[in-house]
Design a protein around this motif. Structure first.
Motif, mmCIF file in Angstrom:
data_model
loop_
_atom_site.group_PDB
_atom_site.id
_atom_site.type_symbol
_atom_site.label_atom_id
_atom_site.label_comp_id
_atom_site.label_asym_id
_atom_site.label_seq_id
_atom_site.Cartn_x
_atom_site.Cartn_y
_atom_site.Cartn_z
ATOM 1 N N ARG A 109 -6.993 -6.778 3.264
ATOM 2 C CA ARG A 109 -7.132 -7.310 1.898
ATOM 3 C C ARG A 109 -5.857 -6.999 1.120
ATOM 4 N N PRO A 110 -4.847 -7.880 1.215
ATOM 5 C CA PRO A 110 -3.529 -7.609 0.619
ATOM 6 C C PRO A 110 -3.571 -7.296 -0.880
ATOM 7 N N ALA A 111 -4.568 -7.824 -1.587
ATOM 8 C CA ALA A 111 -4.620 -7.583 -3.033
ATOM 9 C C ALA A 111 -4.962 -6.134 -3.362
ATOM 10 N N PHE A 112 -5.483 -5.383 -2.388
ATOM 11 C CA PHE A 112 -5.830 -3.987 -2.629
ATOM 12 C C PHE A 112 -4.610 -3.162 -3.008
ATOM 13 N N GLY A 113 -3.490 -3.391 -2.300
ATOM 14 C CA GLY A 113 -2.315 -2.559 -2.524
ATOM 15 C C GLY A 113 -1.021 -3.334 -2.389
ATOM 16 N N PRO A 114 -0.548 -3.967 -3.467
ATOM 17 C CA PRO A 114 0.716 -4.715 -3.393
ATOM 18 C C PRO A 114 1.901 -3.785 -3.170
ATOM 19 N N ALA A 115 2.996 -4.369 -2.766
ATOM 20 C CA ALA A 115 4.218 -3.597 -2.527
ATOM 21 C C ALA A 115 4.805 -3.100 -3.837
ATOM 22 N N GLY A 116 5.404 -1.929 -3.803
ATOM 23 C CA GLY A 116 6.076 -1.384 -4.966
ATOM 24 C C GLY A 116 7.540 -1.791 -4.985
ATOM 25 N N PRO A 117 8.304 -1.296 -5.940
ATOM 26 C CA PRO A 117 9.724 -1.657 -6.039
ATOM 27 C C PRO A 117 10.537 -1.025 -4.915
ATOM 28 N N SER A 118 11.549 -1.738 -4.490
ATOM 29 C CA SER A 118 12.438 -1.202 -3.451
ATOM 30 C C SER A 118 13.397 -0.188 -4.075
ATOM 31 N N THR A 119 13.883 0.728 -3.247
ATOM 32 C CA THR A 119 14.827 1.739 -3.715
ATOM 33 C C THR A 119 16.066 1.728 -2.835
ATOM 34 N N THR A 120 17.178 2.106 -3.426
ATOM 35 C CA THR A 120 18.433 2.155 -2.679
ATOM 36 C C THR A 120 18.492 3.438 -1.863
ATOM 37 N N MET A 121 19.448 3.484 -0.944
ATOM 38 C CA MET A 121 19.619 4.698 -0.140
ATOM 39 C C MET A 121 19.992 5.887 -1.020
ATOM 40 N N ALA A 122 20.780 5.625 -2.060
ATOM 41 C CA ALA A 122 21.160 6.708 -2.968
ATOM 42 C C ALA A 122 19.931 7.276 -3.683
ATOM 43 N N GLY A 153 0.805 -1.225 0.000
ATOM 44 C CA GLY A 153 0.000 0.000 0.000
ATOM 45 C C GLY A 153 0.831 1.265 0.000
ATOM 46 N N GLY A 154 2.137 1.133 -0.202
ATOM 47 C CA GLY A 154 3.035 2.284 -0.102
ATOM 48 C C GLY A 154 2.776 3.352 -1.144
ATOM 49 N N LEU A 155 2.400 2.940 -2.367
ATOM 50 C CA LEU A 155 2.134 3.944 -3.401
ATOM 51 C C LEU A 155 0.915 4.784 -3.042
ATOM 52 N N ALA A 156 -0.094 4.157 -2.442
ATOM 53 C CA ALA A 156 -1.276 4.904 -2.018
ATOM 54 C C ALA A 156 -0.924 5.861 -0.884
ATOM 55 N N SER A 157 -0.111 5.401 0.070
ATOM 56 C CA SER A 157 0.313 6.281 1.158
ATOM 57 C C SER A 157 1.167 7.429 0.621
#
Length: 434
Positions: free
Chosen positions: A202-215, A97-101
């Motif tokens: 409901r996990p299907a509502f908002g799947p996780a997005g891609p991880s990002t590096t510290m940079a 759900g990170g993209l929604a947040s």
């Protein structure tokens, strides 16, 4: 026919005109002018029209409206809203759900630039909906979060709603701006918590997005630095006493213009487009304010505010009960009327009651503006829902309304919290002035 009967008839005609989609300013002007003409004569109506129009047009406090609107429009044209979304995306996009947040956080940040709920919903919808569709977010969550997140534009300062409330009730714009900061952050946090709960249930509502590096996180945060600078200059400057609200608006608008020119994204064509949008919006607000100063004397002449005050006193609900009853009326009206129309129509009626009860007008202003936010996503009008529909034409309107329901409930919880704990709204303005 008595003056009170004329007042009730005028309000009924006004509501009918608004439901027939007559522009708010023209409907209020027509009812107010004719009402004063009937009750106090043609010369009084014409004299009031001339004097109030000139008084409003020459009010230096109203300069804040075009300046903050210009600041938001220039920020949109220069891509600052995208930079803020990218920063939030890089920080929390990898969680469920990170993209929604990130969208809600982006809406909150853009609200601190534009002061407009419609602009926030439209801008962040264009930025975030395609991204959430790419990661297969449920359309109810993706569209609901944009519609609800956009409502932050009327609560997080600078807010056009607060400016109009201040003008109509003769309150301090600076105090109202500061009073909206913590409630705005509280509502933003409530929206993020709502997204988290929905995606947990409901996990299907908002799947996780891609991880990002510290940079990547550092680069994204660096990109958001201009927006954070503007927020600190405007809101921080007001709180610290460096600027008046009008001066802060000028500083903020000047900063985003210089920034846009410096990075090469604000050419003559883009600047003209931002100015033209700002002029149209400012003219609309000014017409509403002029119309408000026509209908308010009509309501006073008809003694409608006195009748309402006597009626509420007869109910014997107590201070808190009366406050809740008034807010409930705003919720119901929000299902049918546009927010500014509600402010202009109801404040002359309810504000004297609030003053008589000893309720802090700054606190009441925050509660009213939050209730107006709820109207932006309430059926059948729900203007933010229709804005999102225009950006996401493939999503059914019913799905968007279902998507905003959890956020509407989060608004109810936030409103109850602010009623129970007034100091959340009052601590910053009281600190500034003490």
């Amino acid at each position: 026919m008595s003056a009170g009967a004329f007042g009730v008839a005028g309000i009924a005609i006004l509501l009918a005109l608004l439901m027939l989609r007559v522009p708010v300013a023209f409907a209020m002007f027509l009812v107010g002018f004719i009402g004063i003409w009937i009750l106090n004569g043609w010369n009084a109506a014409m004299g009031l029209l001339g004097s109030e129009t000139f008084t409003l047009a020459s009010n230096p406090e109203l300069v804040i409206i075009p300046l903050f609107i210009l600041m938001g429009n220039v920020a949109s044209h220069t891509g600052m809203s995208r930079q803020l979304y990218d920063a939030a995306y890089a920080l929390i996009g990898q969680i469920r759900g990170g993209l929604a947040s990130a969208t809600v956080i982006g809406c909150g940040g853009f609200a601190a630039l534009s002061g407009s709920s419609v602009a926030s919903a439209l801008t962040m919808g264009k930025v975030s909906l395609a991204e959430m569709e790419r990661f297969e977010y449920d359309p109810r969550l993706s569209t609901g979060v944009v519609a609800a997140g956009g409502t932050l534009g009327i609560l997080i300062p600078p807010s056009t709603g607060f400016v109009i409330y201040a003008i109509l009730t003769e309150q301090s714009i600076g105090r109202l701006f500061l009073a909206g900061v913590l409630p705005g952050l509280l509502l933003l946090a409530a929206f993020v918590l709502t997204i988290t709960l929905m995606c947990w249930l409901r996990p299907a509502f908002g799947p996780a997005g891609p991880s990002t590096t510290m940079a990547q996180k550092r680069r994204a945060m660096l990109g958001a630095a201009p927006i954070l600078t503007v927020i600190m200059l405007t809101i921080g400057g007001i709180y610290a006493g460096f600027f008046s609200p009008t001066e802060a608006a000028g500083v903020g608008a000047g900063f985003v213009i210089i920034y846009g020119i410096a990075i090469g994204k604000l050419g003559p064509r883009a600047f003209w487009a931002a100015c033209k949008d700002s002029i149209v919006t400012t003219a609309t607000v000014m017409l509403i304010l002029i119309a408000a100063h026509m209908i308010n004397p009509f309501l006073a002449l008809s003694h409608v505010p006195s009748f309402v005050g006597e009626f509420l006193a007869a109910l014997d609900l107590g201070v808190t009960g009366t406050l809740i009853a008034i807010l409930f009326v705003y919720m119901v009206l929000g299902c049918f009327l546009e927010g500014f129309a509600m402010l202009v129509l109801t404040l002359p009626i309810f504000f004297p009651v609030i003053v008589e009860l000893g309720i802090d007008p700054i606190w009441f202003g925050v509660l009213v503006v939050l209730t107006l936010e709820m109207g932006l996503i309430s059926p059948p009008v729900g203007i933010n829902v229709f804005i999102v529909k225009s950006v996401a034409p493939g999503v059914e309107l019913g799905q968007i309304f279902r998507g905003v329901l959890p956020f509407w409930l989060a608004m109810i919880v936030t409103l109850a919290t602010l009623i129970a704990f007034p100091q959340i709204s009052l601590i910053l303005p009281d600190t500034m002035f003490n």
